[in-house]
Design a protein around this motif. Sequence first.
Motif: not given
Length: 234
Positions: A42-44, A49-50, A105-106, A119-121
């Motif tokens: 998820t994201i803050t 990305v945490v 990765i869910e 950001n994940i990509v």
Amino acid sequence: MSLFKNRFIAHRGLHNNLIPENSLLSFSKALEYNYAIEFDLTITKDEKVVVFHDDNLLRLCNVDKDIENVTYSHLQELNLHNSNEKIPLFKEVLYLVNGKIALIIEIKKHNSIGVLEDNIVKLLNNYDGEYFICSFERNVLTWFKNNNPHLKRGLIFESNPKKFEKYNKILFLYKYYKTKADFISLDYKLLDSSVYDFCKKNNLELITWTIKNKEDYENIKKKVNGVIFEKFIL
């Protein structure tokens, strides 16, 4: 040939009463057994990305705040349960695993569609290892289909509440044809259902969740390509 070279997938890492879920320690323990790992992103508020499952910090950190409304610096002040473990950054997990095991990765439901995914990509572009993206959320998978179609995507699907079970297949088909997922991550309660039959008939790769004892594993192991498990060692 199956997408999943290792069919054994540790749910949120190998965690127990002393080792918190989705912690670097739980992932280190999975590495010791050479298990693949499933974990949640998820994201803050400040777009870090945490690795964390819940929307809210209460269950795991005893703080009643939504994770999307706090900064990463605030998260660094918190511990997971009664341990010394912190909420990891995604990049810390990538550094720890370093291609040794597969990553499932869910991506959790969130309010920043496109921001989190982008950001994940960017982080995965610099990672040399096996990984798969999956989500319950149609809009998340559609984003990847439209923007990074080369990434292997999985649709996570669970049974509706009992009085709506008759709509399971209709809802599944809607999500599947909208997302065109590469594999299906199916609630084990649906392994005897028309949804499962559709997947097998159409040669879709299947993993299942969450298996919590060896007896259940023995009952379903021939039905799927991978098993997300917890609370025991396979």
